[in-house]
Design a protein around this motif. Sequence first.
Motif, short mmCIF file in Angstrom:
data_model
loop_
_atom_site.label_atom_id
_atom_site.label_comp_id
_atom_site.label_asym_id
_atom_site.label_seq_id
_atom_site.Cartn_x
_atom_site.Cartn_y
_atom_site.Cartn_z
N TYR A 93 0.81 -1.22 0.00
CA TYR A 93 0.00 0.00 0.00
C TYR A 93 0.85 1.27 0.00
O TYR A 93 0.32 2.37 -0.14
CB TYR A 93 -0.98 0.01 1.19
N THR A 109 -0.89 -6.83 3.66
CA THR A 109 -1.26 -5.49 3.27
C THR A 109 -2.56 -5.03 3.93
O THR A 109 -3.33 -5.85 4.43
CB THR A 109 -1.44 -5.42 1.73
N HIS A 110 -2.78 -3.73 3.93
CA HIS A 110 -4.11 -3.23 4.19
C HIS A 110 -5.03 -3.75 3.09
O HIS A 110 -4.62 -3.86 1.92
CB HIS A 110 -4.14 -1.69 4.13
N ASN A 166 0.23 6.08 2.07
CA ASN A 166 -0.72 4.99 1.85
C ASN A 166 -1.54 5.33 0.61
O ASN A 166 -2.27 6.32 0.60
CB ASN A 166 -1.65 4.81 3.05
N TYR A 223 -2.96 2.67 -2.35
CA TYR A 223 -3.99 1.76 -2.87
C TYR A 223 -4.25 0.63 -1.89
O TYR A 223 -3.31 0.03 -1.36
CB TYR A 223 -3.55 1.16 -4.21
N VAL A 224 -5.53 0.33 -1.68
CA VAL A 224 -5.92 -0.76 -0.79
C VAL A 224 -6.88 -1.67 -1.56
O VAL A 224 -7.95 -1.23 -2.00
CB VAL A 224 -6.60 -0.21 0.48
N ASN A 264 -12.01 -1.63 6.56
CA ASN A 264 -10.59 -1.93 6.38
C ASN A 264 -10.18 -3.12 7.24
O ASN A 264 -10.67 -3.30 8.35
CB ASN A 264 -9.73 -0.73 6.73
#
Length: 267
Positions: free
Chosen positions: A159, A183-184, A211, A213-214, A258
């Motif tokens: 991320y 990852t997130h 931060n 891209y998730v 999230n």
Amino acid sequence: MNVDELRARVASTFWYHTIDLPGGIRTPGVSQTPPLQGDELPDLAGRSVLDIGAFDGYYSFAAERLGAARVVALDGYAWCVDFARRQTYWDECRELGTIPDAARDLTDFWLPDAPGRAGFDLARTALASRVEPLVGDFMAMDLNELGSFDVTLFLGYLYHVQEPLRALDRLRHITREVAVIETHAVVVEGYCSANVMLFYPGDELGGDFTNWYVPTEAALHGLCRAAGFSRVRTVRSHDFDDGRQVPPGASVVPALRNFRLTVHAFV
């Protein structure tokens, strides 16, 4: 060094990871992410391991302890960026309502003597470790010079890159057996199986402007396959507090949730 000297040096050093050192000393790491355990890590015995974004080296030293034949700890960002000066710049940007220039991390805020490696170096000495430190930017370095590894660890890194597919393509290029990617991630209500990525243009996630891209779980699997990994297996998912405040008495169901996601991507 003796135990008292080690304890004093640990107390005067910033730590991201919590690492057990000799003499019953434990470093006061600030990370809130529970470490991977058991089958959440592949078999490392006799294998070569690259820990990308090693920071204080928790996983580097863990891989060595688990019998890895060779371990390389790679970092540049955590070891070389002057976080204090950059934080001042970030605060200025918040006041102006602008997005910071990320390129300044590699110019104005870059410290080539890597003072951020102090924790890693202290832990390495205390543990009499043979882990090999390597200062570099994974996204910019020559992968042919870096070489390939049986197992690559890509933990808490994806991320932070502006081009996630390119990052995973580079990861596949140097992985001989399996990559561990943590990852997130995000659940989007109504799109649980969709290849969706959430973009954060500012500091909306954790107050961190790095931060970007998730992905959803499906998107992460798809990204790994698009990068050339043959199959992907989720080994852990757990909730993450993204800091959003819900007004007292509110009865809304958030459309986004999230969490932290870990997968094994096999060559």
